[in-house]
Motif scaffolding. Structure first.
Motif, PDB file in Angstrom:
ATOM      1  N   ASP A 187       0.811  -1.219   0.000  1.00 39.61           N
ATOM      2  CA  ASP A 187       0.000   0.000   0.000  1.00 39.61           C
ATOM      3  C   ASP A 187       0.848   1.274   0.000  1.00 39.61           C
ATOM      4  N   PHE A 188       2.034   1.211  -0.582  1.00 42.75           N
ATOM      5  CA  PHE A 188       2.893   2.403  -0.653  1.00 42.75           C
ATOM      6  C   PHE A 188       2.238   3.457  -1.552  1.00 42.75           C
ATOM      7  N   ASP A 189       2.062   4.661  -1.023  1.00 42.40           N
ATOM      8  CA  ASP A 189       1.371   5.735  -1.750  1.00 42.40           C
ATOM      9  C   ASP A 189       2.401   6.699  -2.334  1.00 42.40           C
ATOM     10  N   TYR A 190       2.443   6.763  -3.642  1.00 43.10           N
ATOM     11  CA  TYR A 190       3.367   7.674  -4.321  1.00 43.10           C
ATOM     12  C   TYR A 190       2.603   8.736  -5.123  1.00 43.10           C
ATOM     13  N   SER A 191       1.342   8.873  -4.813  1.00 42.15           N
ATOM     14  CA  SER A 191       0.503   9.835  -5.537  1.00 42.15           C
ATOM     15  C   SER A 191       1.086  11.239  -5.435  1.00 42.15           C
ATOM     16  N   ASP A 192       1.125  11.919  -6.578  1.00 42.37           N
ATOM     17  CA  ASP A 192       1.556  13.321  -6.664  1.00 42.37           C
ATOM     18  C   ASP A 192       2.980  13.552  -6.171  1.00 42.37           C
ATOM     19  N   LYS A 193       3.795  12.511  -6.213  1.00 45.82           N
ATOM     20  CA  LYS A 193       5.191  12.647  -5.805  1.00 45.82           C
ATOM     21  C   LYS A 193       6.103  12.568  -7.025  1.00 45.82           C
ATOM     22  N   GLU A 213       1.059   7.040 -13.876  1.00 45.96           N
ATOM     23  CA  GLU A 213      -0.382   7.299 -13.860  1.00 45.96           C
ATOM     24  C   GLU A 213      -0.805   8.082 -12.622  1.00 45.96           C
ATOM     25  N   LYS A 214      -0.059   7.936 -11.506  1.00 46.89           N
ATOM     26  CA  LYS A 214      -0.452   8.574 -10.245  1.00 46.89           C
ATOM     27  C   LYS A 214       0.561   9.579  -9.731  1.00 46.89           C
ATOM     28  N   ALA A 215       1.822   9.403 -10.077  1.00 45.69           N
ATOM     29  CA  ALA A 215       2.871  10.278  -9.560  1.00 45.69           C
ATOM     30  C   ALA A 215       2.805  11.647 -10.227  1.00 45.69           C
ATOM     31  N   ALA A 216       3.428  12.628  -9.576  1.00 45.06           N
ATOM     32  CA  ALA A 216       3.516  13.953 -10.194  1.00 45.06           C
ATOM     33  C   ALA A 216       4.361  13.877 -11.459  1.00 45.06           C
ATOM     34  N   HIS A 217       5.443  13.113 -11.386  1.00 41.35           N
ATOM     35  CA  HIS A 217       6.292  12.882 -12.553  1.00 41.35           C
ATOM     36  C   HIS A 217       7.236  11.724 -12.233  1.00 41.35           C
ATOM     37  N   VAL A 218       7.595  10.967 -13.275  1.00 39.56           N
ATOM     38  CA  VAL A 218       8.513   9.846 -13.121  1.00 39.56           C
ATOM     39  C   VAL A 218       9.680  10.019 -14.079  1.00 39.56           C
ATOM     40  N   THR A 219      10.885   9.882 -13.539  1.00 41.06           N
ATOM     41  CA  THR A 219      12.090   9.905 -14.365  1.00 41.06           C
ATOM     42  C   THR A 219      12.810   8.573 -14.248  1.00 41.06           C
ATOM     43  N   MET A 220      13.080   7.942 -15.376  1.00 41.90           N
ATOM     44  CA  MET A 220      13.913   6.748 -15.371  1.00 41.90           C
ATOM     45  C   MET A 220      15.346   7.180 -15.652  1.00 41.90           C
ATOM     46  N   LEU A 221      16.209   6.957 -14.690  1.00 36.97           N
ATOM     47  CA  LEU A 221      17.607   7.338 -14.807  1.00 36.97           C
ATOM     48  C   LEU A 221      18.432   6.108 -15.152  1.00 36.97           C
ATOM     49  N   GLN A 222      19.030   6.111 -16.324  1.00 38.39           N
ATOM     50  CA  GLN A 222      19.818   4.971 -16.768  1.00 38.39           C
ATOM     51  C   GLN A 222      21.284   5.365 -16.932  1.00 38.39           C
ATOM     52  N   ARG A 223      22.137   4.450 -16.588  1.00 38.69           N
ATOM     53  CA  ARG A 223      23.557   4.666 -16.841  1.00 38.69           C
ATOM     54  C   ARG A 223      23.880   4.278 -18.276  1.00 38.69           C
ATOM     55  N   THR A 224      23.217   3.196 -18.749  1.00 40.61           N
ATOM     56  CA  THR A 224      23.427   2.694 -20.106  1.00 40.61           C
ATOM     57  C   THR A 224      22.075   2.357 -20.725  1.00 40.61           C
ATOM     58  N   PRO A 225      21.828   2.724 -21.968  1.00 44.73           N
ATOM     59  CA  PRO A 225      20.554   2.373 -22.621  1.00 44.73           C
ATOM     60  C   PRO A 225      20.361   0.872 -22.758  1.00 44.73           C
ATOM     61  N   THR A 226      19.114   0.499 -22.994  1.00 40.77           N
ATOM     62  CA  THR A 226      18.713  -0.899 -23.148  1.00 40.77           C
ATOM     63  C   THR A 226      17.959  -1.041 -24.470  1.00 40.77           C
ATOM     64  N   TRP A 227      18.044  -2.222 -25.077  1.00 41.21           N
ATOM     65  CA  TRP A 227      17.226  -2.486 -26.269  1.00 41.21           C
ATOM     66  C   TRP A 227      15.817  -2.863 -25.835  1.00 41.21           C
ATOM     67  N   TYR A 228      14.829  -2.221 -26.452  1.00 44.43           N
ATOM     68  CA  TYR A 228      13.426  -2.471 -26.125  1.00 44.43           C
ATOM     69  C   TYR A 228      12.710  -3.111 -27.307  1.00 44.43           C
ATOM     70  N   ILE A 320       6.219   8.563 -21.787  1.00 42.48           N
ATOM     71  CA  ILE A 320       7.259   9.562 -22.062  1.00 42.48           C
ATOM     72  C   ILE A 320       6.742  10.594 -23.060  1.00 42.48           C
ATOM     73  N   ALA A 321       6.052  10.123 -24.095  1.00 40.75           N
ATOM     74  CA  ALA A 321       5.501  11.037 -25.094  1.00 40.75           C
ATOM     75  C   ALA A 321       4.468  11.980 -24.484  1.00 40.75           C
ATOM     76  N   ALA A 322       3.720  11.482 -23.487  1.00 45.16           N
ATOM     77  CA  ALA A 322       2.674  12.288 -22.844  1.00 45.16           C
ATOM     78  C   ALA A 322       3.253  13.283 -21.842  1.00 45.16           C
ATOM     79  N   GLY A 323       4.521  13.115 -21.485  1.00 44.22           N
ATOM     80  CA  GLY A 323       5.145  14.038 -20.555  1.00 44.22           C
ATOM     81  C   GLY A 323       5.005  13.664 -19.098  1.00 44.22           C
ATOM     82  N   THR A 324       4.341  12.535 -18.796  1.00 45.85           N
ATOM     83  CA  THR A 324       4.210  12.097 -17.400  1.00 45.85           C
ATOM     84  C   THR A 324       5.460  11.362 -16.927  1.00 45.85           C
ATOM     85  N   ALA A 325       6.311  11.001 -17.880  1.00 49.31           N
ATOM     86  CA  ALA A 325       7.575  10.346 -17.552  1.00 49.31           C
ATOM     87  C   ALA A 325       8.638  10.832 -18.525  1.00 49.31           C
ATOM     88  N   ASP A 326       9.883  10.686 -18.128  1.00 49.86           N
ATOM     89  CA  ASP A 326      10.965  10.937 -19.070  1.00 49.86           C
ATOM     90  C   ASP A 326      12.136  10.020 -18.761  1.00 49.86           C
TER      91      ASP A 326
END
Length: 514
Positions: A187-193, A213-228, A320-326
């Motif tokens: 039940d960890f609440d990360y809303s608007d964080k 979907e619930k956070a204020a913003h999410v950033t994925m910080l990578q040291r090295t890119p990954t193939w998706y 990422i395209a929607a701006g809720t994550a980068d």
């Protein structure tokens, strides 16, 4: 889903009255449940028990509770060959996979064989008695000993207790919440964080779009890119075939098709990587639009030199395209009280830091094995046909594929083990041992550059250049070897009288350890 407490009470009540078994299965996840079903089908005369450290079945799918937990393989290959996957989505979430496993457990009446709350600590083989003595610790701290002629290890490949510690500079000074996916708080609440997820592997890729979907913003910080690899979460062909033919037929067709496609893709990635890269980049560019930055999505290695990360329905790219994550690529200088400072000088503000920095591998569930009083040191032993070890009797283990789904390997190892047990019965032998009595040429265990593999490589068993002393990454080849190859191949040895010593009726399987 059955009540977990009730399941534990049932299993522990049964355990005290159970006798020693022919086969002891360690782990009630995909590997253990699969083996139990194959054993009941192909070796119906064999007694068996399953020991599970947790209070419910599921293994990995019971342990991980982070947002969006889902399969990283299609369920037509992550599912078992004997039980069709019947849901609409072929990329399934964790609860759906748990539900599937419970269906199999109930259908095959496995509850009576499972001992929950039993963490296996050690296993000692006696050639004189032709049996294993396995010590497990119960939830109350007491220990019990079980005896079995054969042990089947389905405990997974990583450390359930200790994830990889990336030793992030300054993390202890962060004033917000630090969460590791392996131990996600209920039940960890990360809303608007503001959330920063450190990592770029399958776990991070799964968490990003859900937290966004619930956070204020999410950033994925990578040291090295990954193939998706972006693909639909629903297999339209599979869902169509299920409407026009029996589910078993449709499932078998799609399973074969997906195995074939996985094999073709993997081989093409190694033989013609540029062509595969072009196919991988196309859906990323389409979803990301002007937010596609080649440097952020182009790893310094080829496809399938590490495992491809699945992005169902392009969900991470859409976030990422929607701006809720980068996505940020960079190296951490230090963590501050309010975020992360990169070596580039950029600062990422955060209320929550998720350390999706990888897992720590563990051989055979960290169980302390010994053979006739001598402790087993895994680097001293070679894999035999990818599921046993040189000079270790009556032991099989599942290590799934890095380039395909885990269950493909679990299924064929289970079937091979059943063939092995039936051969022992037919030849009146009780000991089977892959004896290595000649020098063999050694090669790297894995042709993969993933960090969790490289960190553990010196602790793992050895690998030769050719069968039978090899852990392979080719399902179709392994399937032929394990299911069609000769059991008595001139290498593995069978011996010992068909004695019932130590397995006499009435001997308790669980004895209080002195």
């Amino acid at each position: 889903m059955p009540d977990k407490t009730g399941a534990t009470q049932i299993a522990n009540t049964v355990s005290d009255a159970t006798i020693s078994v022919d086969v002891l299965i360690v782990g009630a996840g995909i590997s253990g449940i699969g083996m139990a079903v194959h054993l009941g089908d192909k070796c119906p005369g064999k007694s068996f028990a399953i020991v599970e450290r947790r209070d419910d079945i599921g293994g990995t799918w019971n342990l991980f509770q982070y947002p969006g937990i889902r399969s990283d393989s299609d369920m037509h290959t992550l599912g078992f060959k004997f039980e069709p996957w019947t849901e609409q989505k072929s990329i399934a979430d964790g609860p759906s996979i748990i539900k599937y496993l419970h269906r199999i457990k109930d259908k095959n009446d496995l509850e009576q064989h499972i001992h929950f709350g039993h963490k296996v600590l050690s296993a000692s083989w006696s050639s004189e008695d032709a049996r294993w003595s396995v010590t497990a610790e119960k939830a109350d701290g007491s220990q019990v000993v079980m005896h079995a002629n054969f042990v089947y290890m389905g405990a997974g490949y990583y450390d359930y207790d200790n994830p990889y510690d990336a030793k992030i500079e300054g993390l202890q000074s962060f004033k917000g919440d630090v969460v590791h996916p392996q131990f996600w708080p209920k039940d960890f609440d990360y809303s608007d964080k503001k959330v920063v997820i450190i990592g770029s592997g399958a776990t991070a890729v799964t968490i990003v779009p859900v937290m966004a979907e619930k956070a204020a913003h999410v950033t994925m910080l990578q040291r090295t890119p990954t193939w998706y690899a972006a693909r639909p979460s629903k297999d339209m062909l599979a869902n169509f075939l299920r409407k026009v033919m029996p589910e078993k037929w449709a499932y078998a067709i799609i399973r074969k098709k997906n195995v074939w496609m996985q094999d073709i893709t993997f081989r093409a990635s190694r033989d013609n990587p540029e062509k595969v890269i072009s196919k991988l980049e196309k859906p990323m560019k389409k979803e990301l639009g002007d937010k596609y930055v080649k440097e952020d999505y182009t790893p310094p290695y080829g496809p399938w030199e590490q495992r491809l990360c699945l992005v169902p329905d392009g969900d991470m790219f859409k976030a990422i395209a929607a701006g809720t994550a980068d996505l940020k690529t960079g190296h951490i200088d230090t963590v501050t009280g309010s975020g992360i400072k990169l070596k580039s000088g950029e600062t990422l503000d955060a209320d929550v830091i998720v350390t999706a920095t990888g897992l720590k591998m563990a051989v055979a569930g960290k169980v302390a094995f010994e053979v006739d009083g001598k402790p087993v040191n895994w680097p001293d032993h070679y894999y035999y046909k990818g599921c046993m070890f040189s000079d270790i009797p009556n032991l099989a283990i599942v290590f799934g594929y890095l380039n395909a789904s885990w269950t493909l390997k679990a299924d064929i190892v289970s079937e091979y083990t059943c063939r092995l047990l039936n051969h022992m019965d037919a030849t009146s032998t009780r000991i089977v041992n892959p004896v290595l009595d000649t020098d063999v040429e050694q090669e790297e265990l894995f042709d993969f550059s993933s960090g969790y593999i490289q960190r553990a490589i010196n602790e793992l068993p050895r690998n030769s250049t050719a069968m039978p002393w090899k852990l392979n990454q080719d399902y179709l080849y392994d399937k032929d070897i394990l299911l069609n190859g000769a059991i008595d191949d001139g290498v593995i040895q069978f011996y010992g009288p068909n004695s019932q010593r130590g397995l006499d009726e009435g001997e308790p399987a669980l004895e209080a350890a002195e």
